[in-house]
Design a protein around this motif. Structure first.
Motif, PDB file in Angstrom:
ATOM      1  N   THR A 198       0.838  -1.196   0.000  1.00  0.00           N
ATOM      2  CA  THR A 198       0.000   0.000   0.000  1.00  0.00           C
ATOM      3  C   THR A 198       0.871   1.244   0.000  1.00  0.00           C
ATOM      4  N   ALA A 199       0.233   2.380  -0.298  1.00  0.00           N
ATOM      5  CA  ALA A 199       0.962   3.646  -0.319  1.00  0.00           C
ATOM      6  C   ALA A 199       1.537   3.967   1.043  1.00  0.00           C
ATOM      7  N   ALA A 200       0.886   3.484   2.116  1.00  0.00           N
ATOM      8  CA  ALA A 200       1.351   3.747   3.478  1.00  0.00           C
ATOM      9  C   ALA A 200       2.483   2.806   3.877  1.00  0.00           C
ATOM     10  N   GLY A 201       2.818   1.871   3.009  1.00  0.00           N
ATOM     11  CA  GLY A 201       3.914   0.967   3.319  1.00  0.00           C
ATOM     12  C   GLY A 201       3.486  -0.342   3.927  1.00  0.00           C
ATOM     13  N   ASN A 202       2.159  -0.562   4.087  1.00  0.00           N
ATOM     14  CA  ASN A 202       1.698  -1.834   4.637  1.00  0.00           C
ATOM     15  C   ASN A 202       1.749  -2.903   3.544  1.00  0.00           C
ATOM     16  N   ARG A 203       2.521  -3.931   3.752  1.00  0.00           N
ATOM     17  CA  ARG A 203       2.714  -4.946   2.734  1.00  0.00           C
ATOM     18  C   ARG A 203       1.704  -6.072   2.890  1.00  0.00           C
ATOM     19  N   VAL A 204       1.131  -6.474   1.792  1.00  0.00           N
ATOM     20  CA  VAL A 204       0.183  -7.583   1.764  1.00  0.00           C
ATOM     21  C   VAL A 204       0.781  -8.652   0.856  1.00  0.00           C
ATOM     22  N   PHE A 205       1.301  -9.701   1.442  1.00  0.00           N
ATOM     23  CA  PHE A 205       1.860 -10.772   0.635  1.00  0.00           C
ATOM     24  C   PHE A 205       0.714 -11.588   0.041  1.00  0.00           C
ATOM     25  N   PHE A 206       0.644 -11.646  -1.280  1.00  0.00           N
ATOM     26  CA  PHE A 206      -0.473 -12.346  -1.890  1.00  0.00           C
ATOM     27  C   PHE A 206      -0.047 -13.683  -2.483  1.00  0.00           C
ATOM     28  N   GLN A 207       1.227 -13.899  -2.671  1.00  0.00           N
ATOM     29  CA  GLN A 207       1.671 -15.210  -3.131  1.00  0.00           C
ATOM     30  C   GLN A 207       3.184 -15.285  -3.043  1.00  0.00           C
ATOM     31  N   ASP A 208       3.701 -16.489  -2.988  1.00  0.00           N
ATOM     32  CA  ASP A 208       5.132 -16.697  -2.880  1.00  0.00           C
ATOM     33  C   ASP A 208       5.691 -17.018  -4.258  1.00  0.00           C
ATOM     34  N   ASP A 209       6.483 -16.097  -4.780  1.00  0.00           N
ATOM     35  CA  ASP A 209       7.046 -16.272  -6.109  1.00  0.00           C
ATOM     36  C   ASP A 209       8.460 -16.825  -6.026  1.00  0.00           C
ATOM     37  N   ASP A 210       8.799 -17.427  -4.880  1.00  0.00           N
ATOM     38  CA  ASP A 210      10.123 -17.981  -4.701  1.00  0.00           C
ATOM     39  C   ASP A 210      10.171 -19.450  -5.098  1.00  0.00           C
ATOM     40  N   ASP A 211       9.076 -19.958  -5.645  1.00  0.00           N
ATOM     41  CA  ASP A 211       9.073 -21.323  -6.135  1.00  0.00           C
ATOM     42  C   ASP A 211       9.985 -21.442  -7.349  1.00  0.00           C
ATOM     43  N   VAL A 212      10.359 -22.666  -7.667  1.00  0.00           N
ATOM     44  CA  VAL A 212      11.251 -22.900  -8.801  1.00  0.00           C
ATOM     45  C   VAL A 212      10.492 -22.718 -10.107  1.00  0.00           C
ATOM     46  N   GLY A 213      11.037 -21.903 -10.998  1.00  0.00           N
ATOM     47  CA  GLY A 213      10.505 -21.763 -12.340  1.00  0.00           C
ATOM     48  C   GLY A 213      11.391 -22.507 -13.326  1.00  0.00           C
ATOM     49  N   PHE A 214      10.790 -23.044 -14.387  1.00  0.00           N
ATOM     50  CA  PHE A 214      11.531 -23.834 -15.359  1.00  0.00           C
ATOM     51  C   PHE A 214      11.541 -23.139 -16.710  1.00  0.00           C
ATOM     52  N   GLY A 215      12.528 -23.444 -17.499  1.00  0.00           N
ATOM     53  CA  GLY A 215      12.636 -22.867 -18.832  1.00  0.00           C
ATOM     54  C   GLY A 215      13.719 -23.568 -19.626  1.00  0.00           C
ATOM     55  N   TRP A 216      14.439 -22.793 -20.434  1.00  0.00           N
ATOM     56  CA  TRP A 216      15.448 -23.379 -21.308  1.00  0.00           C
ATOM     57  C   TRP A 216      16.656 -22.456 -21.422  1.00  0.00           C
ATOM     58  N   THR A 217      17.731 -22.990 -21.930  1.00  0.00           N
ATOM     59  CA  THR A 217      18.958 -22.219 -22.092  1.00  0.00           C
ATOM     60  C   THR A 217      19.707 -22.670 -23.340  1.00  0.00           C
ATOM     61  N   LEU A 218      20.399 -21.720 -23.972  1.00  0.00           N
ATOM     62  CA  LEU A 218      21.266 -21.986 -25.116  1.00  0.00           C
ATOM     63  C   LEU A 218      22.565 -21.218 -24.929  1.00  0.00           C
ATOM     64  N   GLY A 219      23.650 -21.757 -25.462  1.00  0.00           N
ATOM     65  CA  GLY A 219      24.913 -21.050 -25.326  1.00  0.00           C
ATOM     66  C   GLY A 219      26.026 -21.701 -26.118  1.00  0.00           C
ATOM     67  N   ALA A 220      27.239 -21.227 -25.880  1.00  0.00           N
ATOM     68  CA  ALA A 220      28.426 -21.739 -26.559  1.00  0.00           C
ATOM     69  C   ALA A 220      29.627 -21.472 -25.678  1.00  0.00           C
ATOM     70  N   GLY A 221      30.731 -22.163 -25.975  1.00  0.00           N
ATOM     71  CA  GLY A 221      31.917 -21.964 -25.163  1.00  0.00           C
ATOM     72  C   GLY A 221      33.149 -22.560 -25.805  1.00  0.00           C
ATOM     73  N   ILE A 222      34.283 -22.369 -25.133  1.00  0.00           N
ATOM     74  CA  ILE A 222      35.557 -22.911 -25.575  1.00  0.00           C
ATOM     75  C   ILE A 222      36.321 -23.388 -24.349  1.00  0.00           C
TER      76      ILE A 222
END
Length: 271
Positions: free
Chosen positions: A186-210
Protein backbone atom coordinates in the motif's frame (compact mmCIF):
# COMPACT_ATOMS: atom_id res chain seq x y z
CA UNK A 1 112.24 -67.87 -65.31
CA UNK A 2 110.58 -64.72 -66.50
CA UNK A 3 107.18 -66.37 -66.09
CA UNK A 4 107.99 -67.35 -62.53
CA UNK A 5 109.04 -63.81 -61.64
CA UNK A 6 105.79 -62.36 -63.05
CA UNK A 7 103.62 -64.82 -61.08
CA UNK A 8 105.49 -64.04 -57.88
CA UNK A 9 105.05 -60.28 -58.41
CA UNK A 10 101.29 -60.62 -58.98
CA UNK A 11 100.91 -62.71 -55.84
CA UNK A 12 102.84 -60.13 -53.82
CA UNK A 13 100.56 -57.33 -55.14
CA UNK A 14 97.42 -59.21 -54.21
CA UNK A 15 98.72 -59.94 -50.73
CA UNK A 16 99.74 -56.31 -50.22
CA UNK A 17 96.32 -55.04 -51.32
CA UNK A 18 94.57 -57.38 -48.87
CA UNK A 19 96.76 -56.20 -46.03
CA UNK A 20 96.05 -52.55 -46.89
CA UNK A 21 92.29 -53.20 -46.96
CA UNK A 22 92.50 -54.85 -43.57
CA UNK A 23 94.10 -51.71 -42.14
CA UNK A 24 91.23 -49.43 -43.34
CA UNK A 25 88.34 -48.68 -40.85
CA UNK A 26 85.23 -50.75 -41.44
CA UNK A 27 82.09 -48.93 -42.67
CA UNK A 28 79.07 -49.37 -40.32
CA UNK A 29 75.55 -48.37 -41.38
CA UNK A 30 73.97 -45.69 -39.06
CA UNK A 31 70.87 -46.95 -37.21
CA UNK A 32 67.53 -45.73 -38.51
CA UNK A 33 66.03 -42.89 -36.38
CA UNK A 34 63.35 -44.00 -33.93
CA UNK A 35 60.26 -41.79 -33.77
CA UNK A 36 58.14 -42.01 -30.60
CA UNK A 37 54.50 -41.10 -31.28
CA UNK A 38 53.23 -38.45 -28.88
CA UNK A 39 49.93 -39.38 -27.20
CA UNK A 40 46.93 -37.41 -28.52
CA UNK A 41 44.81 -35.73 -25.84
CA UNK A 42 41.37 -37.27 -25.40
CA UNK A 43 38.36 -35.36 -24.09
CA UNK A 44 36.56 -38.54 -23.05
CA UNK A 45 35.91 -38.75 -19.32
CA UNK A 46 34.20 -37.22 -16.30
CA UNK A 47 35.04 -33.74 -15.07
CA UNK A 48 33.99 -31.29 -12.35
CA UNK A 49 34.80 -27.67 -11.65
CA UNK A 50 33.90 -24.15 -10.62
CA UNK A 51 33.01 -21.03 -12.56
CA UNK A 52 32.56 -17.29 -12.00
CA UNK A 53 31.41 -14.39 -14.16
CA UNK A 54 28.66 -11.86 -14.69
CA UNK A 55 24.91 -12.20 -15.19
CA UNK A 56 22.80 -9.49 -16.78
CA UNK A 57 19.12 -8.90 -17.49
CA UNK A 58 18.20 -9.54 -21.13
CA UNK A 59 14.42 -9.07 -21.09
CA UNK A 60 11.83 -6.31 -20.86
CA UNK A 61 12.00 -4.44 -17.55
CA UNK A 62 8.25 -4.64 -17.18
CA UNK A 63 5.84 -7.02 -15.51
CA UNK A 64 2.13 -7.43 -16.23
CA UNK A 65 -0.57 -8.76 -13.91
CA UNK A 66 -3.97 -9.43 -15.46
CA UNK A 67 -7.14 -9.60 -13.35
CA UNK A 68 -8.93 -12.56 -14.89
CA UNK A 69 -12.10 -12.59 -12.73
CA UNK A 70 -14.42 -9.68 -11.87
CA UNK A 71 -15.13 -8.71 -8.27
CA UNK A 72 -17.84 -6.89 -6.36
CA UNK A 73 -15.87 -3.62 -6.20
CA UNK A 74 -16.20 -2.96 -9.91
CA UNK A 75 -12.75 -3.95 -11.19
CA UNK A 76 -13.54 -5.73 -14.46
CA UNK A 77 -11.99 -8.93 -15.68
CA UNK A 78 -9.22 -8.28 -18.16
CA UNK A 79 -7.78 -5.33 -16.20
CA UNK A 80 -4.02 -5.23 -16.79
CA UNK A 81 -1.67 -3.69 -14.25
CA UNK A 82 1.88 -3.05 -15.43
CA UNK A 83 4.78 -2.47 -13.08
CA UNK A 84 8.35 -1.31 -13.34
CA UNK A 85 11.23 -3.62 -12.56
CA UNK A 86 13.59 -2.98 -9.66
CA UNK A 87 15.79 -6.00 -10.28
CA UNK A 88 19.51 -5.52 -10.81
CA UNK A 89 20.76 -4.99 -14.37
CA UNK A 90 23.99 -6.93 -13.80
CA UNK A 91 25.44 -9.06 -11.05
CA UNK A 92 28.22 -11.45 -10.11
CA UNK A 93 27.41 -15.10 -10.73
CA UNK A 94 29.28 -18.19 -9.62
CA UNK A 95 28.88 -21.84 -8.80
CA UNK A 96 29.95 -25.34 -9.71
CA UNK A 97 29.35 -27.96 -12.40
CA UNK A 98 29.89 -31.61 -13.23
CA UNK A 99 29.79 -33.40 -16.57
CA UNK A 100 30.99 -36.08 -18.96
CA UNK A 101 32.47 -35.89 -22.47
CA UNK A 102 32.83 -38.59 -25.10
CA UNK A 103 35.15 -38.07 -28.07
CA UNK A 104 34.47 -40.08 -31.24
CA UNK A 105 35.35 -40.07 -34.95
CA UNK A 106 38.69 -38.51 -34.00
CA UNK A 107 37.58 -34.96 -33.23
CA UNK A 108 33.84 -34.77 -32.50
CA UNK A 109 32.81 -34.52 -28.84
CA UNK A 110 29.41 -35.08 -27.24
CA UNK A 111 28.72 -34.52 -23.57
CA UNK A 112 26.28 -33.68 -20.81
CA UNK A 113 26.66 -31.17 -17.98
CA UNK A 114 24.72 -30.01 -14.92
CA UNK A 115 25.44 -26.89 -12.88
CA UNK A 116 24.05 -24.84 -10.00
CA UNK A 117 24.70 -21.09 -9.74
CA UNK A 118 24.17 -18.01 -7.59
CA UNK A 119 23.17 -14.84 -9.41
CA UNK A 120 22.13 -11.56 -7.80
CA UNK A 121 19.43 -10.44 -10.23
CA UNK A 122 16.66 -10.50 -7.62
CA UNK A 123 14.40 -7.65 -6.57
CA UNK A 124 14.01 -6.93 -2.87
CA UNK A 125 11.95 -3.75 -3.30
CA UNK A 126 8.42 -3.12 -4.49
CA UNK A 127 7.97 -1.52 -7.88
CA UNK A 128 5.56 1.29 -8.65
CA UNK A 129 2.67 0.63 -11.03
CA UNK A 130 3.03 2.13 -14.50
CA UNK A 131 -0.48 1.80 -15.91
CA UNK A 132 -3.90 0.23 -15.41
CA UNK A 133 -5.86 -0.78 -18.52
CA UNK A 134 -8.77 -0.23 -18.84
CA UNK A 135 -8.88 2.71 -16.44
CA UNK A 136 -11.16 1.92 -13.48
CA UNK A 137 -12.56 4.96 -11.65
CA UNK A 138 -11.37 5.08 -8.04
CA UNK A 139 -9.00 2.15 -8.51
CA UNK A 140 -5.58 2.71 -6.96
CA UNK A 141 -3.25 -0.19 -7.72
CA UNK A 142 -1.01 -1.40 -4.96
CA UNK A 143 2.69 -1.52 -5.51
CA UNK A 144 4.01 -4.94 -6.34
CA UNK A 145 7.48 -6.40 -5.93
CA UNK A 146 8.74 -7.80 -9.20
CA UNK A 147 10.46 -11.11 -8.76
CA UNK A 148 13.94 -11.44 -10.21
CA UNK A 149 16.21 -14.45 -9.99
CA UNK A 150 18.60 -15.20 -7.12
CA UNK A 151 19.84 -18.61 -8.23
CA UNK A 152 19.56 -20.92 -11.19
CA UNK A 153 20.77 -24.22 -12.55
CA UNK A 154 20.93 -25.99 -15.90
CA UNK A 155 21.04 -29.53 -17.28
CA UNK A 156 22.51 -29.37 -20.80
CA UNK A 157 23.87 -31.33 -23.72
CA UNK A 158 27.15 -30.23 -25.31
CA UNK A 159 28.32 -30.87 -28.87
CA UNK A 160 31.68 -29.70 -30.14
CA UNK A 161 34.79 -30.19 -32.22
CA UNK A 162 38.24 -30.72 -30.73
CA UNK A 163 41.43 -29.23 -32.14
CA UNK A 164 43.68 -31.47 -30.03
CA UNK A 165 43.62 -29.67 -26.64
CA UNK A 166 41.12 -26.99 -27.69
CA UNK A 167 37.40 -27.78 -27.70
CA UNK A 168 34.81 -25.46 -29.26
CA UNK A 169 31.21 -26.38 -28.45
CA UNK A 170 27.54 -25.40 -28.46
CA UNK A 171 25.26 -26.25 -25.57
CA UNK A 172 21.57 -26.18 -24.64
CA UNK A 173 18.93 -27.77 -22.44
CA UNK A 174 16.77 -27.33 -19.35
CA UNK A 175 17.06 -24.34 -17.01
CA UNK A 176 15.47 -23.70 -13.62
CA UNK A 177 15.72 -21.00 -10.97
CA UNK A 178 14.10 -19.04 -8.15
CA UNK A 179 13.64 -15.42 -7.16
CA UNK A 180 12.18 -13.13 -4.51
CA UNK A 181 8.74 -12.97 -2.95
CA UNK A 182 6.21 -11.03 -5.00
CA UNK A 183 3.95 -8.75 -2.97
CA UNK A 184 1.49 -5.91 -3.00
CA UNK A 185 2.31 -2.84 -0.98
CA UNK A 186 0.00 0.00 0.00
CA UNK A 187 0.96 3.65 -0.32
CA UNK A 188 1.35 3.75 3.48
CA UNK A 189 3.91 0.97 3.32
CA UNK A 190 1.70 -1.83 4.64
CA UNK A 191 2.71 -4.95 2.73
CA UNK A 192 0.18 -7.58 1.76
CA UNK A 193 1.86 -10.77 0.63
CA UNK A 194 -0.47 -12.35 -1.89
CA UNK A 195 1.67 -15.21 -3.13
CA UNK A 196 5.13 -16.70 -2.88
CA UNK A 197 7.05 -16.27 -6.11
CA UNK A 198 10.12 -17.98 -4.70
CA UNK A 199 9.07 -21.32 -6.13
CA UNK A 200 11.25 -22.90 -8.80
CA UNK A 201 10.51 -21.76 -12.34
CA UNK A 202 11.53 -23.83 -15.36
CA UNK A 203 12.64 -22.87 -18.83
CA UNK A 204 15.45 -23.38 -21.31
CA UNK A 205 18.96 -22.22 -22.09
CA UNK A 206 21.27 -21.99 -25.12
CA UNK A 207 24.91 -21.05 -25.33
CA UNK A 208 28.43 -21.74 -26.56
CA UNK A 209 31.92 -21.96 -25.16
CA UNK A 210 35.56 -22.91 -25.58
CA UNK A 211 37.72 -25.16 -23.36
CA UNK A 212 41.50 -25.54 -23.37
CA UNK A 213 43.29 -28.44 -21.66
CA UNK A 214 46.33 -26.86 -20.00
CA UNK A 215 47.41 -30.29 -18.75
CA UNK A 216 45.91 -33.77 -19.03
CA UNK A 217 43.69 -32.90 -16.05
CA UNK A 218 43.29 -29.12 -15.72
CA UNK A 219 40.94 -27.43 -18.22
CA UNK A 220 40.35 -23.67 -18.53
CA UNK A 221 37.27 -22.39 -20.37
CA UNK A 222 35.00 -19.49 -21.26
CA UNK A 223 31.23 -19.89 -21.70
CA UNK A 224 28.18 -17.75 -22.51
CA UNK A 225 24.54 -18.69 -21.86
CA UNK A 226 21.12 -17.19 -22.53
CA UNK A 227 18.52 -18.31 -19.97
CA UNK A 228 14.72 -17.98 -20.28
CA UNK A 229 12.63 -18.91 -17.21
CA UNK A 230 8.85 -19.12 -17.14
CA UNK A 231 7.32 -17.15 -14.26
CA UNK A 232 3.62 -17.77 -14.83
CA UNK A 233 1.68 -16.74 -11.75
CA UNK A 234 -1.87 -17.63 -10.76
CA UNK A 235 -2.64 -16.27 -7.33
CA UNK A 236 -5.40 -14.92 -5.14
CA UNK A 237 -4.78 -11.65 -3.41
CA UNK A 238 -5.42 -7.94 -3.23
CA UNK A 239 -5.27 -5.97 -6.46
CA UNK A 240 -5.78 -2.45 -5.15
CA UNK A 241 -8.13 0.01 -3.47
CA UNK A 242 -11.38 1.66 -4.50
CA UNK A 243 -11.56 4.59 -2.09
CA UNK A 244 -10.55 3.16 1.26
CA UNK A 245 -11.76 -0.37 0.54
CA UNK A 246 -9.30 -3.06 -0.50
CA UNK A 247 -10.21 -4.77 -3.75
CA UNK A 248 -9.42 -8.48 -3.82
CA UNK A 249 -8.55 -9.91 -7.21
CA UNK A 250 -10.18 -13.28 -7.58
CA UNK A 251 -7.25 -14.38 -9.68
CA UNK A 252 -4.29 -12.79 -11.36
CA UNK A 253 -2.12 -14.12 -14.11
CA UNK A 254 1.44 -13.17 -15.00
CA UNK A 255 2.83 -14.61 -18.22
CA UNK A 256 6.07 -12.63 -18.52
CA UNK A 257 9.32 -14.58 -18.62
CA UNK A 258 12.58 -13.94 -16.81
CA UNK A 259 15.36 -13.53 -19.37
CA UNK A 260 19.03 -13.08 -18.55
CA UNK A 261 22.47 -13.78 -19.94
CA UNK A 262 25.59 -15.19 -18.32
CA UNK A 263 29.26 -14.92 -19.32
CA UNK A 264 31.63 -16.89 -17.12
CA UNK A 265 35.12 -18.34 -16.85
CA UNK A 266 35.48 -22.03 -15.99
CA UNK A 267 38.14 -24.16 -14.34
CA UNK A 268 37.61 -27.92 -14.29
CA UNK A 269 39.45 -31.11 -13.41
CA UNK A 270 39.21 -34.08 -15.78
CA UNK A 271 39.32 -37.44 -14.02
Amino acid sequence: MTRTILLASAASFVLAGGALAADLPSRVEAPAPVFVAQPVFSWTGFYAGVNAGVGFNAGDDRDSVVVVAPNASGVPAGTTIRYGDNSEDASFTGGGFIGYNYQFVNNFVLGAEADLQFVGLGDDDAAAPISVTPVTPGFQPLRRGISGVDWFGTVRLRAGYAFDRTLVYATGGLAYGGGDDARFETAAGNRVFFQDDDDVGFGWTLGAGIDYAMTDNLILGLEGLYVNLDRDVDANGTAGFVGAAAVPAASESNDDNLEFGVVRARLSYKF
